[in-house]
Design an enzyme around this catalytic site. Structure first.
Site, PDB file in Angstrom:
ATOM      1  N   LYS A  48       0.793  -0.983   0.062  1.00  0.00           N
ATOM      2  CA  LYS A  48      -0.107  -0.059   0.004  1.00  0.00           C
ATOM      3  C   LYS A  48       0.669   1.101   0.014  1.00  0.00           C
ATOM      4  O   LYS A  48       1.966   1.028   0.196  1.00  0.00           O
ATOM      5  CB  LYS A  48      -0.803  -0.029   1.278  1.00  0.00           C
ATOM      6  CG  LYS A  48       0.002   0.003   2.666  1.00  0.00           C
ATOM      7  CD  LYS A  48      -1.112  -0.107   3.832  1.00  0.00           C
ATOM      8  CE  LYS A  48      -0.259  -0.087   4.931  1.00  0.00           C
ATOM      9  NZ  LYS A  48      -1.055  -0.472   6.265  1.00  0.00           N
ATOM     10  N   TYR A 283      14.157  30.686   6.924  1.00  0.00           N
ATOM     11  CA  TYR A 283      13.291  31.318   7.127  1.00  0.00           C
ATOM     12  C   TYR A 283      12.869  31.498   8.994  1.00  0.00           C
ATOM     13  O   TYR A 283      13.262  30.499   9.483  1.00  0.00           O
ATOM     14  CB  TYR A 283      11.653  30.585   6.746  1.00  0.00           C
ATOM     15  CG  TYR A 283      11.535  30.807   5.318  1.00  0.00           C
ATOM     16  CD1 TYR A 283      11.689  32.054   4.669  1.00  0.00           C
ATOM     17  CD2 TYR A 283      11.148  29.561   4.684  1.00  0.00           C
ATOM     18  CE1 TYR A 283      11.296  31.992   3.150  1.00  0.00           C
ATOM     19  CE2 TYR A 283      10.966  29.629   3.300  1.00  0.00           C
ATOM     20  CZ  TYR A 283      10.964  30.671   2.518  1.00  0.00           C
ATOM     21  OH  TYR A 283      10.699  30.636   1.146  1.00  0.00           O
TER      22      TYR A 283
END
Ligand SMILES: *Cc1c(COP(=O)(O)O)cnc(C)c1O
Length: 393
Positions: A48, A283
């Site tokens: 999956k 940042y």
């Protein structure tokens, strides 16, 4: 073609920004180790979520080559994708377990995909599709033995079993499986484990008393496959362990279970530059250089699946030395402080790998980011090319 780095071994393809290498020989070896350990039950390779980020089709093919006769996916779309890629029913049964109303029942039936049913609504939609297509369904009834997620509650189980038995008698379906899923198999001794083992035995007994004769009864995920032989029944469903990571890092690392990590993530320094002391980095300036130093720009960020929670903590290796993400991880890039070390633009940055070159592992990243290795590998995004090594054909 790859370029050499300062440790002498190279991973990156020429010209690429970043790359995830997928060691398919390691994947096969992990499956062999799991078979050796379990000795008997069939193996369902859980692929999956694009095989936990490793690439579903490539990993499914290798799992089949390594002797897995079952594949597991969450969604029916994932299962259909494997069939569309040419993995036929004669090669592998595929079970998918996360259905929602209006799902592709008819396509799944025609593609000979095994279907998990946890409740009456799903049985009703499935039976409608069986009547429409004329294709008999192969069903795995899922019991909630305590996880409290998908699966049928014990009080509703007899009715679901009876409905399945009636549909079998009409020739509409075959109940191929009975199954359930653990809540805390990764915590040895957790009281829920005993309760779920007992609950599953009871659910199986109820179904068998009602006349169901499933081909496979299955319960074990990776931690149970590694630690709980009592849970094996006819089939085990490892995901993470197949990718060479330990689902129980407190109990043992991959090597303790004969496993090797399959994915390595490497990037290439995009810029190396000298900056003065006191310079803010990335940042928010959550990192400031403590003196004159060299910064390295690593061109991979949260859009590629590098957790923003790795800001200030994520480990990488350059030229044999470890560094920590300096300041914030941005969408496409982050920075490391190389201190006095000489590195050059283009040098390899190993984010994680199997650890055999002294580099960090996905487990290290999980710990640094307050998450688990499952999430680290699974989230590596589509912008990062995968390069497959050691394919069997
Ligand atoms: C994901 C999943 C697995 C595999 O889990 P791992 O811990 O990765 O082995 C097995 N069964 C079900 C139902 C799952 O959702």
């Amino acid at each position: 073609m790859t370029t050499a780095n300062t440790t002498g071994t190279a991973l990156l393809t020429d010209g690429v920004r970043a790359e995830a290498t997928i060691d398919l020989a390691a994947l096969r070896g992990n499956l062999a180790a799991l078979r050796e350990r379990t000795r008997g039950p069939e193996l369902m390779a859980v692929v999956k979520a694009d095989a936990y980020g490793h690439g579903a089709v490539s990993c499914a093919r290798e799992a089949v080559a390594a002797g897995a006769r079952w594949l597991g996916t969450a969604t029916p779309e994932e299962a259909l994708g494997l069939r569309a890629a040419g993995i036929g029913a004669e090669q592998a049964r595929i079970l998918c377990w996360l259905w929602t109303p209006g799902g592709p029942w008819a396509q799944a039936l025609r593609a000979e995909i095994d279907i998990s049913v946890s409740g009456q609504w799903a049985m009703d939609e499935l039976l409608a599709a069986v009547r429409e297509t004329g294709v008999q369904g192969r069903v795995h009834l899922k019991a909630d033995t305590g996880l409290g997620r998908n699966g049928c509650q014990p009080r509703d189980w007899p009715a679901l079993v009876a409905a399945a038995r009636a549909a079998e008698a009409e020739g509409l379906i075959k109940v191929a499986g009975l199954w359930s899923h653990f809540a805390a198999a990764d915590e040895p001794g957790h009281p829920s484990i005993r309760l779920q083992l007992d609950g599953f035995a009871e659910a199986v007994a109820t179904a068998e008393r009602a006349g169901l004769r499933p081909e496979v009864r299955h319960l074990a995920n990776s931690p149970a496959t590694l630690l709980l032989p009592e849970s094996y029944y006819d089939l085990v469903r490892p995901g993470l362990a197949m990718y060479g990571l330990s689902p129980v890092p407190e109990v043992g690392g991959p090597a303790d279970f004969g496993l090797r990590p399959v994915m390595a993530l490497t990037a290439r320094l995009a810029l190396v530059k000298h900056v003065p002391g006191g310079h803010g980095v990335s940042y928010g300036h959550h990192y400031t250089t403590s003196g004159e130093t060299t910064l390295g720009l690593v061109p991979i960020g949260y859009a590629d699946g590098i957790p923003r929670h790795a800001s200030g903590t994520g480990p990488v290796q350059v030229g044999g030395k470890w560094y920590t993400v300096a300041g914030r991880v941005a969408m496409d890039q982050f920075v490391i402080d190389l201190g006095g070390e000489t590195a050059q633009v283009g040098d390899e940055v190993r984010l994680f790998g199997n650890g055999e070159h002294g580099e960090p592992t996905a487990e290290d990243w999980g710990r640094a980011c307050g998450t688990i290795s499952y999430e680290i590998v699974t989230r590596i995004g589509g912008r990062v090319p995968r390069r497959y090594l050691g394919a069997s054909s």
